[in-house]
Design a protein around this motif. Structure first.
Motif, PDB file in Angstrom:
ATOM      1  N   PHE A   1       0.784  -1.237   0.000  1.00 16.41           N
ATOM      2  CA  PHE A   1       0.000   0.000   0.000  1.00 16.41           C
ATOM      3  C   PHE A   1       0.818   1.291   0.000  1.00 16.41           C
ATOM      4  O   PHE A   1       0.235   2.374  -0.121  1.00 16.41           O
ATOM      5  N   ALA A   2       2.137   1.231   0.161  1.00 20.45           N
ATOM      6  CA  ALA A   2       2.936   2.454   0.178  1.00 20.45           C
ATOM      7  C   ALA A   2       2.782   3.216  -1.134  1.00 20.45           C
ATOM      8  O   ALA A   2       2.774   2.621  -2.214  1.00 20.45           O
ATOM      9  N   THR A   3       2.647   4.529  -1.032  1.00 19.30           N
ATOM     10  CA  THR A   3       2.501   5.354  -2.233  1.00 19.30           C
ATOM     11  C   THR A   3       3.278   6.655  -2.080  1.00 19.30           C
ATOM     12  O   THR A   3       3.263   7.284  -1.005  1.00 19.30           O
ATOM     13  N   SER A   4       3.953   7.069  -3.121  1.00 20.94           N
ATOM     14  CA  SER A   4       4.772   8.285  -3.071  1.00 20.94           C
ATOM     15  C   SER A   4       3.907   9.535  -2.922  1.00 20.94           C
ATOM     16  O   SER A   4       4.382  10.578  -2.469  1.00 20.94           O
ATOM     17  N   LYS A   5       2.634   9.446  -3.280  1.00 23.37           N
ATOM     18  CA  LYS A   5       1.735  10.592  -3.115  1.00 23.37           C
ATOM     19  C   LYS A   5       1.629  10.982  -1.643  1.00 23.37           C
ATOM     20  O   LYS A   5       1.432  12.152  -1.301  1.00 23.37           O
ATOM     21  N   ILE A   6       1.744   9.996  -0.760  1.00 19.05           N
ATOM     22  CA  ILE A   6       1.719  10.258   0.679  1.00 19.05           C
ATOM     23  C   ILE A   6       3.120  10.598   1.190  1.00 19.05           C
ATOM     24  O   ILE A   6       3.306  11.575   1.919  1.00 19.05           O
ATOM     25  N   SER A   7       4.105   9.805   0.830  1.00 27.03           N
ATOM     26  CA  SER A   7       5.453  10.031   1.379  1.00 27.03           C
ATOM     27  C   SER A   7       6.013  11.398   0.987  1.00 27.03           C
ATOM     28  O   SER A   7       6.782  12.002   1.740  1.00 27.03           O
ATOM     29  N   MET A   8       5.606  11.921  -0.184  1.00 31.05           N
ATOM     30  CA  MET A   8       6.114  13.217  -0.628  1.00 31.05           C
ATOM     31  C   MET A   8       5.444  14.400   0.060  1.00 31.05           C
ATOM     32  O   MET A   8       5.747  15.555  -0.249  1.00 31.05           O
ATOM     33  N   LEU A   9       4.558  14.118   0.996  1.00 30.90           N
ATOM     34  CA  LEU A   9       3.946  15.213   1.751  1.00 30.90           C
ATOM     35  C   LEU A   9       4.964  15.981   2.586  1.00 30.90           C
ATOM     36  O   LEU A   9       4.682  17.088   3.052  1.00 30.90           O
ATOM     37  N   ASP A  10       6.138  15.400   2.797  1.00 39.35           N
ATOM     38  CA  ASP A  10       7.189  16.138   3.505  1.00 39.35           C
ATOM     39  C   ASP A  10       8.079  16.910   2.536  1.00 39.35           C
ATOM     40  O   ASP A  10       8.993  17.609   2.951  1.00 39.35           O
ATOM     41  N   GLY A  11       7.823  16.754   1.247  1.00 40.59           N
ATOM     42  CA  GLY A  11       8.580  17.485   0.240  1.00 40.59           C
ATOM     43  C   GLY A  11       9.905  16.878  -0.126  1.00 40.59           C
ATOM     44  O   GLY A  11      10.653  17.457  -0.920  1.00 40.59           O
ATOM     45  N   ALA A  12      10.230  15.687   0.406  1.00 34.90           N
ATOM     46  CA  ALA A  12      11.555  15.124   0.149  1.00 34.90           C
ATOM     47  C   ALA A  12      11.585  13.616  -0.041  1.00 34.90           C
ATOM     48  O   ALA A  12      12.471  13.094  -0.712  1.00 34.90           O
ATOM     49  N   THR A  13      10.635  12.866   0.524  1.00 35.56           N
ATOM     50  CA  THR A  13      10.723  11.408   0.554  1.00 35.56           C
ATOM     51  C   THR A  13       9.847  10.779  -0.517  1.00 35.56           C
ATOM     52  O   THR A  13       8.637  10.974  -0.535  1.00 35.56           O
ATOM     53  N   GLU A  14      10.466  10.001  -1.379  1.00 35.06           N
ATOM     54  CA  GLU A  14       9.722   9.285  -2.418  1.00 35.06           C
ATOM     55  C   GLU A  14       9.793   7.790  -2.131  1.00 35.06           C
ATOM     56  O   GLU A  14      10.861   7.181  -2.164  1.00 35.06           O
ATOM     57  N   ALA A  15       8.659   7.184  -1.802  1.00 36.42           N
ATOM     58  CA  ALA A  15       8.609   5.771  -1.456  1.00 36.42           C
ATOM     59  C   ALA A  15       7.356   5.159  -2.046  1.00 36.42           C
ATOM     60  O   ALA A  15       6.244   5.626  -1.787  1.00 36.42           O
ATOM     61  N   SER A  16       7.527   4.133  -2.856  1.00 38.20           N
ATOM     62  CA  SER A  16       6.399   3.524  -3.551  1.00 38.20           C
ATOM     63  C   SER A  16       6.342   2.030  -3.300  1.00 38.20           C
ATOM     64  O   SER A  16       7.367   1.373  -3.100  1.00 38.20           O
TER      65      SER A  16
END
Length: 489
Positions: A371-386
């Motif tokens: 379920f990991a999605t970069s749309k959520i992780s990038m909410l900090d402006g730096a972390t891309e995790a898919s």
């Protein structure tokens, strides 16, 4: 854990290339070391507040374990929560932090470049360049202490206290620190795989659950295991509830601070934490409601909340609130269905550490890969995790590699460590059969017991049972004797 301030870290790296950098962040007698964090002070304030929120998890686990145990062994579990905190504070200052987070660490373990906190003060931390080393070090100390406290549950009602504290110190050194290095140190092999573990699915939960299972295996089954005398029924449901409340409260800082800074992502993480815990209650109660013929259990609801918290820990910064709710519900449901896991394994792990933390951590880590999605992780402006949801199906395999490596390493190394301690003169892991029959508290403490000792002594003198006190006459005693004054000779 992610670095929110990539640009600051890059600037620091450029400065290092330009010339030597004082790891203390400058000599405070010559320069104002606070200037390097100018404009970012709120980040340190946020993490400092998270530290304060996290600390109650440690005594909270003591309350939870004390309530789940039988009364005669409950005091030891409260005592150990303080002893673990004290011992691991020393371990972390001595070499624990350096073994896990030294900047010159290898892929498997750190070196001793920060031995005895050498060079740890006001310089930018390895986790975030916006946080001073000393604050990051304290935050991670609380993670280690909470994890060791979870592991101690494997000694449920039969493990001597001094050996358990020695084991905790050694376990933190050769199990927790290496796994933390693998997972969160930028040089760690799981970090670079990459495996996604937001706040401790592997180092905290899978490792502690498997290690507690190893502890129970090496100690052997409780005397009378499987009989009424070794019932798993909680002696004090109120303590269980109180412990769960403290743990749930602390988990907001545990997960919320793992962004290592204040951002929209950290606020989402706090929401996800609550959503998963709430869903965990629903999932566990649903299973209990069916299994126990439409009857409820407060202990079951508490275990459900903890299972939900465990499940969301590796995923909290990578998923949306509704997915967090689903993860909490699924994790708690699976853990509830594992009620007989001790019997299947033939191991008496009566505190359910493996079921809640080991199995729950595995489920949460696996679901993170889906379920990991970069749309959520990038909410900090730096972390891309898919994950698979973004079309990166291989992430599920990486998560499985993480689960297998952490569970096998923690279980095997814990077994070896315990067997070594077992045969060291004076380091007997288990109390005697006689002491176990009378209770761990009476064997390990002098003149202290949980509850009002005077009441229980008076009950013993009169030869009464607890049933008699609630209106059911005890054999050999009349109702008149229970309700009124004792008959005179």
């Amino acid at each position: 854990m992610s670095n929110l301030f990539t640009s600051l870290l890059k600037a620091r790296q450029e400065a290092e290339e330009a010339g030597p950098v004082d790891e203390w962040g400058g000599n405070p007698l010559e320069v104002n070391v606070n200037e390097q964090f100018a404009g970012l002070e709120y980040q340190s304030v946020y993490i400092a507040m998270c530290c304060i929120v996290v600390w109650p998890i440690i005594p909270g686990i003591g309350f939870l374990y004390g309530g789940l145990s039988r009364r005669r062994s409950a005091l030891a579990l409260l005592f150990q929560s303080f002893m673990v905190s004290a011992t691991i504070t020393f371990q972390w200052m001595f070499w624990g932090f350096s073994l896990a987070y030294s900047k010159s660490a290898g892929p498997f373990i750190g070196d001793l470049s920060n031995f005895a906190l050498r060079g740890i003060m006001s310089g930018p931390s390895i986790g975030s360049a916006a946080l001073p080393d000393i604050l990051f070090c304290f935050y991670q100390l609380l993670f280690c202490a909470a994890t060791v406290q979870i592991v101690i549950g494997g000694a449920f009602e039969r493990g001597r206290i001094v050996p358990s504290i020695v084991f905790g110190f050694c376990w933190a050194t050769i199990v927790y620190c290496p796994i933390a290095c693998w997972t969160w140190n930028p040089n760690g092999w799981l970090f670079n795989l990459p495996s996604l573990d937001f706040a401790g699915g592997g180092p905290v939960h899978i490792a502690s659950g498997c290690s507690a299972l190893a502890y129970a295996l090496v100690l052997g089954k409780r005397k009378g295991h499987g009989t009424e005398g070794a019932s798993k029924k909680a002696h004090n449901v109120t303590l269980v509830f109180l412990g769960t409340v403290l743990i749930w409260f602390g988990w907001f800082g545990f997960n919320g601070g793992s962004t290592l800074g204040l951002s929209v992502r950290s606020l989402l993480v706090i929401f996800n934490t609550n959503a998963a815990a709430s869903a965990g209650i629903l999932g566990w109660v649903f299973v209990d409601y069916i299994r126990h013929k439409q009857r409820f259990s407060i202990v079951g609801a508490c275990e459900g909340a903890i299972a939900g918290l465990v499940g969301i820990t590796p995923a909290a910064g990578y998923v949306s609130p509704w997915i967090a709710f689903v993860i909490g519900f699924i994790t708690a449901g699976i853990c509830a269905l594992m009620e007989n896991v001790d019997g299947w394994l033939g191991i008496d792990e009566g505190m359910d550490v493996f079921k809640l933390h080991g199995v729950g951590g595995m489920v949460g880590s696996f679901l993170t890969g889906i379920f990991a999605t970069s749309k959520i992780s990038m909410l900090d402006g730096a972390t891309e995790a898919s994950g698979a949801l973004d079309g990166i199906g291989v992430q599920v395999g990486r998560q499985l590699a993480d689960i297998c490596a952490v569970s096998l390493y923690s279980f095997v190394v814990s077994c070896v460590l315990l067997l070594i301690l077992k045969y060291i003169p004076g380091m007997h892991l288990r109390i005697t059969d006689e002491a176990e029959e009378h209770g761990l508290d009476r064997d390990q403490f002098h003149g202290e017991e949980i509850g009002d000792t005077d009441i229980f002594e008076e009950i013993a003198k009169r030869g009464l049972s607890v049933d008699a006190l609630i209106g059911q006459p005890h054999k050999g005693s009349s109702t008149e004797q229970v309700q009124g004054e004792p008959k005179k000779d």
